[in-house]
Design an enzyme around this catalytic site. Structure first.
Site, PDB file in Angstrom:
ATOM      1  N   HIS A 176      -7.746  -6.635   4.901  1.00  0.00           N
ATOM      2  CA  HIS A 176      -7.800  -5.260   4.382  1.00  0.00           C
ATOM      3  C   HIS A 176      -9.087  -5.071   3.585  1.00  0.00           C
ATOM      4  CE1 HIS A 176      -7.364  -2.572   0.908  1.00  0.00           C
ATOM      5  NE2 HIS A 176      -6.547  -1.830   1.624  1.00  0.00           N
ATOM      6  N   ASN A 177      -9.386  -6.002   2.721  1.00  0.00           N
ATOM      7  CA  ASN A 177     -10.586  -5.879   1.886  1.00  0.00           C
ATOM      8  C   ASN A 177     -11.861  -5.995   2.717  1.00  0.00           C
ATOM      9  OD1 ASN A 177      -8.667  -5.804  -0.122  1.00  0.00           O
ATOM     10  ND2 ASN A 177      -9.790  -7.126  -1.510  1.00  0.00           N
ATOM     11  N   GLU A 181     -12.337  -2.750   4.143  1.00  0.00           N
ATOM     12  CA  GLU A 181     -12.773  -1.867   3.039  1.00  0.00           C
ATOM     13  C   GLU A 181     -14.292  -1.991   2.823  1.00  0.00           C
ATOM     14  OE1 GLU A 181     -10.360  -2.315  -0.625  1.00  0.00           O
ATOM     15  OE2 GLU A 181     -12.254  -2.553  -1.683  1.00  0.00           O
ATOM     16  N   SER A 226      -2.614  -3.368  -2.885  1.00  0.00           N
ATOM     17  CA  SER A 226      -3.825  -2.538  -2.881  1.00  0.00           C
ATOM     18  C   SER A 226      -3.523  -1.137  -3.373  1.00  0.00           C
ATOM     19  CB  SER A 226      -4.422  -2.454  -1.478  1.00  0.00           C
ATOM     20  OG  SER A 226      -5.534  -1.566  -1.521  1.00  0.00           O
ATOM     21  N   LYS A 241      -4.138  -9.009   3.137  1.00  0.00           N
ATOM     22  CA  LYS A 241      -4.889  -8.330   2.060  1.00  0.00           C
ATOM     23  C   LYS A 241      -6.376  -8.673   2.156  1.00  0.00           C
ATOM     24  CE  LYS A 241      -5.851  -5.856  -1.497  1.00  0.00           C
ATOM     25  NZ  LYS A 241      -6.300  -6.383  -2.720  1.00  0.00           N
TER      26      LYS A 241
END
Ligand code: NBP
Length: 472
Positions: A187-188, A191, A129, A184
């Site tokens: 994480h997104n 986000e 990222s 990930k």
């Protein structure tokens, strides 16, 4: 003569910048791209004067690498990853390490890993990222796969990763198979949620209160100096400051209000449903993008549906102060939900993800980097099995202190008819988590009424059924 340390396939935005980052740190990189002209242009322009070599056949690329070969794929997720693996496979030898640095689904990573293992090939699924700038100057790197395979790329990843304030590189081994891509994905998801929370506060202040984009840029820049300090706050201020060269207006005034999504947010929600972990702030953010995409329907409905009558305009300073608190509280909820999902998956999917390490490597380089991640890291370092981030210091105290402002900001939005899907979901999550008793007793009784599903009691063990049609 094999002389190169690592290869990179896929010279898109991320690929090109990662190559230049590795080259700058002294690693000899060989590159290959499906479309030949992209490689030619990259070599002639951005890679001119570097030690990077361009290859035009997979065999040529494989021949350039020192054993065990390390090959980083930075191609579009899905079919392209399988296509590249099939092209490369005949040129690889047992022990070679393939690394997928794209946004692949964690289940695809597990499948590819098992498939390649049959040929003695080692596979790492690595979330990266930071976008274009992060790839060039230091991304946050989330690797998963066989630990020994990770050791072969560790020096490269530690060199190119972002560094947090304490100097530690933002990379850590996270677990087997798809653990890296799982982290990930979450994480997104976070986000999506933080972006939506910021957008809702922007909407309250811009549309609800009529604050100008320029004034909002100053407000967000100010907030970015305190407890809300984060990359997303920083870019929000920069975006709001930017003028449109065509009209001279703030550029946000001329950008279409219809957001896109590539799938990682949706995967997070699907996975959370699968795992039975409530992530309402994140789910609402994914849904909000869906609602934004219904532009034509919204336009038509906006002429037919009524909202509240405009009343006394609320006092701007008080709403801004409350909005700041609502944004902080909502953001804490988004992280709390993401961490709860990682915690559950860590056990159920045998990833063994270290949540303190995860928060540590998110502190710099990635899109969700934020000052509060150091507090999150400390909370999980102090208690790895923490049942909810909301209950840890300093969040528990902060959410208590901000409670009135948090509610006030949402009340103002409700009163003005400004939608707050993620903000409202956050407060409902918080209120549900702090409720020792929820109305699911009534739900259980209803389920037993129509389906004889039975219920449990507060005062004794066992499963109970009531004959609801009999006289009570
Ligand atoms: P893209 O996702 O647009 O991928 C472009 C690369 O994939 C090009 O090199 C393209 O080659 C190659 N490619 C495609 Br498309 N289909 C292929 C196929 N069938 N066989 C071989 N190569 C193929 O670029 P990106 O934005 O750099 O993203 C790369 C990965 O990193 C993606 O998984 C993305 O989700 C992830 N990611 C992106 C960002 C970001 O900010 N952009 C951030 C974090 C992660 P061509 O030149 O021949 O078309």
């Amino acid at each position: 003569m094999p002389s190169h340390d690592i290869a990179l396939i896929g010279l898109g935005v991320m690929g090109q910048n990662l190559v230049l980052n590795m080259d700058r740190h002294g690693f000899a990189v060989a590159v290959y791209n499906r479309t030949r002209s992209v490689t030619e242009q990259f070599m002639a322009e951005r890679a001119a004067g570097t030690a990077v070599i361009g290859c035009f056949e997979p065999a040529e690329l494989a021949a350039a690498l020192k054993p065990p070969r390390r090959i980083l794929l930075m191609v579009k997720a899905g079919g392209p990853v399988d296509a590249v693996i099939q092209q490369l496979r005949p040129h690889l030898q047992p022990g070679d390490v393939l690394i997928d640095g794209g946004n692949s689904h964690f289940a695809d990573t597990a499948r590819r890993s098992k498939d390649l293992e049959a040929d003695g090939l080692r596979y790492l699924g690595v979330g990266i990222s930071g976008g274009e700038e992060g790839a060039l100057y230091g991304p946050s790197i989330m690797p998963g796969g066989p630990p020994a395979a990770y050791e072969t790329v560790r020096p490269i990843f530690e060199a190119i990763a972002a560094r947090a304030d304490d100097g530690a590189p933002c990379v850590a081994y996270l677990g087997p198979l798809g653990a890296g891509h799982y982290v990930k994905m979450v994480h997104n998801g976070i986000e999506y949620a933080v972006m939506q929370l910021i957008a809702e506060i922007y909407d309250l202040l811009r549309r609800g209160l009529g604050t100008s984009a320029e004034a909002l840029a100053r407000t967000f820049a100010e907030w970015n100096r305190g407890e809300l300090a984060s990359y997303l706050m920083e870019i929000t201020a920069a975006v709001l400051r930017r003028q449109d060269p065509l009209t001279g207006q703030p550029i946000t005034e001329v950008i279409l209000d219809s957001a896109e999504q590539k799938g990682t947010g949706r995967w997070t929600v699907q996975e959370a449903l699968e795992m039975g972990v409530p992530i309402p702030t994140i789910s609402a953010a994914v849904e909000a993008r869906g609602l934004s995409a219904l532009k034509a329907q919204r336009l038509a409905a906006s002429r037919l549906l009524h909202g509240p009558q405009p009343g006394e305009p609320p006092a701007r300073e008080a709403v801004e102060a409350a909005a700041r608190q609502a944004l902080y509280a909502g953001t804490v909820c988004a992280y709390a939900q993401g961490m709860a999902l990682l915690q559950r998956a860590s056990g159920e999917r045998d990833f063994g993800i270290d949540l303190a390490e995860t928060a540590r490597i998110w502190r710099a380089g990635c899109i969700i980097r934020a000052a509060m991640l150091e507090d999150i890291r400390r909370a999980y370092a102090a208690e790895s099995s923490l049942s909810s981030l909301l209950t840890a210091s300093p969040f528990r105290e902060a959410l208590g202190e901000m409670n009135a402002g948090w509610r006030q900001a949402l009340e103002t939005s409700l009163r003005l008819g400004i939608p707050t899907p993620s903000g409202s979901a956050s407060l409902a999550y918080y209120d549900a988590m702090r409720s020792a008793r929820l109305p699911a007793n009534l739900t259980q009784a209803q389920r037993d009424y129509f389906g004889a599903h039975t219920y449990q009691r507060l005062d004794r063990e066992g499963a109970f059924h009531t004959d609801w049609l009999a006289e009570g």
